[in-house]
Structures are given as structure tokens and as C-alpha cells.
Motif scaffolding. Structure first.
Motif, PDB file in Angstrom:
ATOM      1  N   LEU A  53       0.642  -0.996   0.051  1.00 29.44           N
ATOM      2  CA  LEU A  53      -0.021   0.193  -0.166  1.00 29.44           C
ATOM      3  C   LEU A  53       0.767   1.248   0.009  1.00 29.44           C
ATOM      4  CD1 LEU A  53      -2.484  -1.324   2.650  1.00 29.44           C
ATOM      5  CD2 LEU A  53      -2.830  -1.390   0.383  1.00 29.44           C
ATOM      6  N   SER A  54       0.028   2.508  -0.267  1.00 30.26           N
ATOM      7  CA  SER A  54       0.925   3.717  -0.193  1.00 30.26           C
ATOM      8  C   SER A  54       1.533   3.885   1.069  1.00 30.26           C
ATOM      9  CB  SER A  54       0.045   4.943  -0.617  1.00 30.26           C
ATOM     10  OG  SER A  54      -0.938   4.987   0.419  1.00 30.26           O
ATOM     11  N   GLU A  55       2.538   4.925   1.361  1.00 32.06           N
ATOM     12  CA  GLU A  55       3.271   4.941   2.394  1.00 32.06           C
ATOM     13  C   GLU A  55       2.377   5.596   3.635  1.00 32.06           C
ATOM     14  OE1 GLU A  55       7.177   6.774   2.682  1.00 32.06           O
ATOM     15  OE2 GLU A  55       7.629   5.976   0.466  1.00 32.06           O
ATOM     16  N   SER A  56       1.607   6.546   3.413  1.00 34.67           N
ATOM     17  CA  SER A  56       0.407   7.100   4.358  1.00 34.67           C
ATOM     18  C   SER A  56      -0.301   5.979   4.870  1.00 34.67           C
ATOM     19  CB  SER A  56      -0.205   8.363   3.863  1.00 34.67           C
ATOM     20  OG  SER A  56      -1.104   7.836   2.845  1.00 34.67           O
ATOM     21  N   VAL A  57      -1.005   5.269   3.874  1.00 32.64           N
ATOM     22  CA  VAL A  57      -1.726   3.902   4.637  1.00 32.64           C
ATOM     23  C   VAL A  57      -0.910   3.177   5.154  1.00 32.64           C
ATOM     24  CG1 VAL A  57      -3.342   2.000   3.791  1.00 32.64           C
ATOM     25  CG2 VAL A  57      -3.385   4.296   2.663  1.00 32.64           C
ATOM     26  N   GLN A  58       0.375   2.868   4.809  1.00 29.45           N
ATOM     27  CA  GLN A  58       1.006   1.886   5.527  1.00 29.45           C
ATOM     28  C   GLN A  58       1.386   2.346   6.959  1.00 29.45           C
ATOM     29  OE1 GLN A  58       4.926   0.923   3.670  1.00 29.45           O
ATOM     30  NE2 GLN A  58       4.147   0.600   1.751  1.00 29.45           N
ATOM     31  N   SER A  59       1.689   3.479   7.163  1.00 31.14           N
ATOM     32  CA  SER A  59       1.981   4.168   8.489  1.00 31.14           C
ATOM     33  C   SER A  59       0.780   3.910   9.549  1.00 31.14           C
ATOM     34  CB  SER A  59       2.399   5.203   8.600  1.00 31.14           C
ATOM     35  OG  SER A  59       1.619   6.227   8.012  1.00 31.14           O
ATOM     36  N   ARG A  60      -0.260   4.065   8.866  1.00 37.31           N
ATOM     37  CA  ARG A  60      -1.399   4.237   9.744  1.00 37.31           C
ATOM     38  C   ARG A  60      -1.772   2.518   9.913  1.00 37.31           C
ATOM     39  NH1 ARG A  60      -5.747   7.206   6.710  1.00 37.31           N
ATOM     40  NH2 ARG A  60      -4.070   7.364   4.911  1.00 37.31           N
ATOM     41  N   LEU A  61      -1.730   1.773   8.922  1.00 37.59           N
ATOM     42  CA  LEU A  61      -2.140   0.342   9.334  1.00 37.59           C
ATOM     43  C   LEU A  61      -1.004  -0.377  10.207  1.00 37.59           C
ATOM     44  CD1 LEU A  61      -3.426  -0.735   5.820  1.00 37.59           C
ATOM     45  CD2 LEU A  61      -4.754  -0.377   7.896  1.00 37.59           C
ATOM     46  N   ALA A  62       0.115   0.168  10.104  1.00 36.79           N
ATOM     47  CA  ALA A  62       1.324  -0.204  10.913  1.00 36.79           C
ATOM     48  C   ALA A  62       0.980  -0.277  12.360  1.00 36.79           C
ATOM     49  CB  ALA A  62       2.922   0.119  10.169  1.00 36.79           C
TER      50      ALA A  62
END
Length: 169
Positions: A53-62
Motif C-alpha cells: 500500500l501507499s506510505e501514508s496508509v502503511q504507517s496508519r495500518l502498521a
């Protein structure tokens, strides 16, 4: 569920509802055991999906993944898990005592089996977000349950209002 069905005489439709709730809770318990046993695989699979996924979504899901991982740690600590269950049981006993005192003060004491059913249904029912902040959910569940057993509306309303300051489990 077994306790409720064995001890409390219920109308047939409520017996089915309690049985369905018990089966749902059993399903969640089985899912919890599976999740616990497969937690490393689940976290790895989640990480693999997140990387796509995109980086912004990655950080939230992480952040959610890490929170989920932290939440699973209590399943490894039998002492902490036992303490959680013991404290929850203690909170339920206190809730039953409050309801007992309220109904006695209204000169309409309810039997212990009905008080236990009330606490079980209201605590399980408040797990579902029916209203913002669960505002009124406990009261509605309490009044509806008492109405099934033909408790006067003014008693069920007072019981629900007094019990809404109950400790959370």
C-alpha cells in the motif's frame, strides 16, 4: 450461556437468543485461540499486505498492527489473564449488588437469577455500539429485559438509571 439456560426459566424466544449469543461467544473464543496460535503468521501476513500500500496508509495500518500485536501479549501471561477475569467477575458481582439494593429500595426486589441475567445481557449488549458513546444502550437493554419479566416500567426505569453508574468490566 449454559448457566443462564440451566438456572433461569426464560421464554422460548429468549432461550434461542441466549443460545445464539453463547454460540457466538464460543465462536469468538475458538477464533481467539486460533489467532493466538497463529499470531506470528497473521502479523507477517498483515505486514506483507501493508507493504503493498501507499506510505501514508502503511504507517496508519502498521500502528494498528503493532497495537494488535501488543494486545495479544496478555494471552501469553496466564497470571494477567486470570487477574482480568477475576476483576471482571468482581465487577459483575458489584453490579448485581447495586441492582439488588436499587430494586429493594423500590419495594420490588428481583430474584438473583434475573439480576444475573440482566448483568449478562447488558454487559454483552454494550459491546455493540448502538449509539454514540453507547449513550442509553445499557438503560434500553435493562428496561427491555425487565419488561420481558413483567417488571413495572417505573421500577425498570429506576433500575436502569441507578445501574448506569455501574463499574465497567
Amino acid at each position: 450461556t449454559v448457566f443462564v439456560l440451566a438456572v433461569i426459566p426464560l421464554p422460548a424466544w429468549l432461550e434461542r437468543l441466549v443460545l445464539l449469543a453463547g454460540l457466538a461467544l464460543l465462536g469468538m473464543a475458538v477464533a481467539g485461540v486460533i489467532i493466538h496460535n497463529q499470531r506470528h503468521r497473521l502479523v507477517d501476513a498483515g505486514s506483507a499486505l501493508i507493504r503493498r500500500l501507499s506510505e501514508s496508509v502503511q504507517s496508519r495500518l502498521a500502528a494498528h498492527r503493532d497495537s494488535f500485536r501488543e494486545g495479544l501479549h496478555i494471552l501469553q501471561d496466564l497470571r494477567a489473564l486470570t487477574a482480568v477475569y477475576a476483576l471482571s467477575l468482581g465487577a459483575w458481582v458489584l453490579q448485581i449488588a447495586v441492582l439488588e439494593m436499587v430494586t429493594r429500595s423500590l419495594h420490588q426486589p428481583l430474584n438473583l437469577r434475573l439480576l444475573v441475567l440482566l448483568i449478562l445481557l447488558s454487559n454483552v449488549g454494550t459491546l455493540l455500539p448502538f449509539a454514540p458513546g453507547n449513550l442509553g444502550t445499557f438503560q434500553a437493554l435493562t428496561m427491555t429485559t425487565l419488561a420481558v419479566f413483567h417488571v413495572r416500567p417505573e421500577v425498570s426505569c429506576s433500575t436502569a438509571s441507578a445501574a448506569c453508574s455501574r463499574p465497567t468490566s
